[in-house]
Design a protein around this motif. Structure first.
Motif, PDB file in Angstrom:
ATOM      1  N   LEU A 121       8.265  21.220   4.444  1.00 29.49           N
ATOM      2  CA  LEU A 121       9.165  20.247   3.823  1.00 29.49           C
ATOM      3  C   LEU A 121      10.604  20.466   4.282  1.00 29.49           C
ATOM      4  N   SER A 122      11.442  19.431   4.097  1.00 28.13           N
ATOM      5  CA  SER A 122      12.737  19.409   4.778  1.00 28.13           C
ATOM      6  C   SER A 122      13.770  20.372   4.220  1.00 28.13           C
ATOM      7  N   ASN A 123      13.902  20.448   2.911  1.00 30.30           N
ATOM      8  CA  ASN A 123      14.972  21.254   2.332  1.00 30.30           C
ATOM      9  C   ASN A 123      14.644  22.737   2.457  1.00 30.30           C
ATOM     10  N   ASP A 124      15.618  23.572   2.210  1.00 34.28           N
ATOM     11  CA  ASP A 124      15.452  25.012   2.402  1.00 34.28           C
ATOM     12  C   ASP A 124      15.212  25.699   1.069  1.00 34.28           C
ATOM     13  N   LEU A 125      13.962  26.084   0.813  1.00 32.25           N
ATOM     14  CA  LEU A 125      13.633  26.782  -0.423  1.00 32.25           C
ATOM     15  C   LEU A 125      14.351  28.122  -0.520  1.00 32.25           C
ATOM     16  N   GLY A 126      14.804  28.647   0.614  1.00 36.77           N
ATOM     17  CA  GLY A 126      15.545  29.895   0.596  1.00 36.77           C
ATOM     18  C   GLY A 126      16.888  29.784  -0.105  1.00 36.77           C
ATOM     19  N   ARG A 127      17.332  28.554  -0.357  1.00 34.28           N
ATOM     20  CA  ARG A 127      18.608  28.349  -1.049  1.00 34.28           C
ATOM     21  C   ARG A 127      18.483  28.559  -2.562  1.00 34.28           C
ATOM     22  N   ILE A 128      17.259  28.576  -3.069  1.00 35.79           N
ATOM     23  CA  ILE A 128      17.067  28.706  -4.513  1.00 35.79           C
ATOM     24  C   ILE A 128      16.159  29.897  -4.807  1.00 35.79           C
ATOM     25  N   GLY A 129      16.106  30.294  -6.078  1.00 38.25           N
ATOM     26  CA  GLY A 129      15.238  31.378  -6.491  1.00 38.25           C
ATOM     27  C   GLY A 129      14.210  30.892  -7.489  1.00 38.25           C
ATOM     28  N   PRO A 130      13.319  31.782  -7.932  1.00 41.05           N
ATOM     29  CA  PRO A 130      12.313  31.415  -8.927  1.00 41.05           C
ATOM     30  C   PRO A 130      12.958  30.837 -10.190  1.00 41.05           C
ATOM     31  N   GLY A 131      12.310  29.807 -10.739  1.00 38.35           N
ATOM     32  CA  GLY A 131      12.841  29.133 -11.905  1.00 38.35           C
ATOM     33  C   GLY A 131      13.748  27.962 -11.572  1.00 38.35           C
ATOM     34  N   ARG A 132      13.928  27.700 -10.279  1.00 43.23           N
ATOM     35  CA  ARG A 132      14.770  26.594  -9.851  1.00 43.23           C
ATOM     36  C   ARG A 132      13.918  25.497  -9.197  1.00 43.23           C
ATOM     37  N   ALA A 133      14.469  24.281  -9.210  1.00 39.96           N
ATOM     38  CA  ALA A 133      13.812  23.135  -8.603  1.00 39.96           C
ATOM     39  C   ALA A 133      14.679  22.601  -7.472  1.00 39.96           C
ATOM     40  N   GLN A 134      14.052  21.867  -6.557  1.00 39.44           N
ATOM     41  CA  GLN A 134      14.779  21.372  -5.394  1.00 39.44           C
ATOM     42  C   GLN A 134      14.220  20.025  -4.950  1.00 39.44           C
ATOM     43  N   TYR A 135      15.111  19.088  -4.674  1.00 43.04           N
ATOM     44  CA  TYR A 135      14.711  17.807  -4.083  1.00 43.04           C
ATOM     45  C   TYR A 135      14.479  18.026  -2.597  1.00 43.04           C
ATOM     46  N   THR A 136      13.367  17.531  -2.086  1.00 45.64           N
ATOM     47  CA  THR A 136      13.018  17.759  -0.684  1.00 45.64           C
ATOM     48  C   THR A 136      12.217  16.573  -0.168  1.00 45.64           C
ATOM     49  N   LEU A 137      11.947  16.577   1.126  1.00 45.68           N
ATOM     50  CA  LEU A 137      11.271  15.462   1.779  1.00 45.68           C
ATOM     51  C   LEU A 137      10.101  15.947   2.610  1.00 45.68           C
TER      52      LEU A 137
END
Length: 374
Positions: free
Chosen positions: A83-99
């Motif tokens: 997926l497009s966004n970088d999961l490395g920018r967040i930690g456990p317990g966080r959500a992220q919009y991605t494509l």
């Protein structure tokens, strides 16, 4: 996010576990991505439901949205490579919009919210109509140790949105203090659920991911609490998201509309070594897109609609992708793909062809209204 894509070709529409509650409230139903979902409710309608979310609190049943669990050693790293966004920018317990983008073209298969539980556990919420395709692509790419499970009908999702949403959830003892784009496990009268600090309206809001069998109990608890919420259908959800300039898959994002064109490059981890569509998107970004998603405001009482042509003088310079009446601004608003070669600045007066009549509109930058998700 897409949640209002009509798929009339479906031979068997899935029903929300809250179907009987919607019927009792006099809901008008419509097919959305293969599901029969409430469009609006008797005694409310789009304008009142929209206003409730902007001023008080509304509750949407968005159980048609997909639910996909990716587990196993390296699950987060696998998702991050797809997926497009970088999961490395967040930690456990966080959500992220991605494509989820197509590898060859960079076009958008779907837009997704990813919930990071741990390095070996990611929960994805794609759009209803695209869930099966997202699952297919992930499964085809997954290494043996990673499992991709389609849990589409195992959970209900209730969106509690509006300035008083925290007050409503707090009255039920549910957590509300966690930050935007984060989530917290909770229990309500013995029901284990997840409270996500996310939404698609631009207002303070939460989304409750609930076991499907417990959806009615949670719905009833919400509507028995104070402040009393208003049941809201997906028509109001569409006017709310359009006011914010949030894209709808199938209209503002699609296999033919890339993140670069849709101005969604902020949801792309450009420095990541791998994600689907990376080469195509980097090339398009470097060359510059031939069209970009822009905002339009109607100058008179006309309402722009998807598919209508946009003109500068006698030259067509774009096409509307989303258009509606803004209950907040009391005017027509739209998102449109505008040719970049025209180099039109915000504030430019254009025209839209509505039933062979040229209607004046003005180019602007979304959002059209400015509430706060914080």
């Amino acid at each position: 996010m897409t949640d209002v894509t009509t798929d009339a070709a479906e031979t068997r529409l899935r029903r929300s576990p809250l179907g009987e509650r919607h019927t009792a409230l006099g809901a008008k139903f419509a097919p959305f991505g293969g599901w029969e979902m409430p469009l609006e409710y008797a005694g409310g309608g789009v304008l009142r439901e929209h206003a409730a979310v902007r001023t008080e609190v509304g509750v949407f049943d968005v159980s048609h949205l997909g639910k996909v669990r990716v587990t196993g050693p390296g699950a987060a790293a696998f998702v991050n490579a797809c997926l497009s966004n970088d999961l490395g920018r967040i930690g456990p317990g966080r959500a992220q919009y991605t494509l989820c983008c197509d590898e060859a073209t960079g076009g958008v298969v779907d837009d997704i919210i990813a919930y990071l539980y741990a390095d070996d556990h990611v929960f994805l919420i794609p759009n209803a109509a695209n869930t099966a395709e997202v699952v297919r692509r992930l499964r085809a790419a997954a290494p043996p140790q990673v499992t991709v499970t389609d849990e589409h009908e195992a959970h209900a999702v209730l969106a509690v949105q509006g300035p008083r949403s925290a007050e409503l959830l707090g009255a039920l003892g549910l957590p509300t203090e966690h930050g935007y784009m984060s989530f917290s496990p909770a229990t309500l009268d013995g029901v284990e659920l997840t409270v996500c600090r996310t939404g698609y309206t631009g207002e303070l809001g939460y989304e409750l991911v609930v076991p499907a069998g417990d959806a009615v109990a949670v719905w009833d608890a919400l509507f028995a609490a104070e402040p009393a919420p208003r049941a809201c259908g997906l028509a109001a959800r569409d006017t709310l998201r359009t006011e914010m300039g949030y894209p709808l898959h199938g209209q503002d994002l699609s296999l033919e509309i890339t993140p670069v064109q849709a101005r969604s490059g902020w949801a792309v981890g450009w420095d990541k070594p791998a994600f689907w569509g990376r080469d195509a998107l980097l090339a398009e970004k470097a060359a510059g897109p031939t069209r970009t998603l822009r905002g339009l405001e109607a100058v008179d009482r006309a309402i722009p609609r998807p598919g209508m042509a946009v003109y500068e003088g006698d030259t067509q310079v774009g096409t509307i992708t989303s258009g509606t009446f803004s209950p907040t601004k009391k005017q027509g608003i739209a998102l449109a793909l505008i040719d970049t070669a025209s180099a039109l600045p915000d504030g430019t007066d254009l025209h839209v062809d509505i039933r062979n009549r040229r209607v004046p509109v003005r180019l602007t930058r979304p959002p059209f209204v400015h509430p706060s998700v914080k």
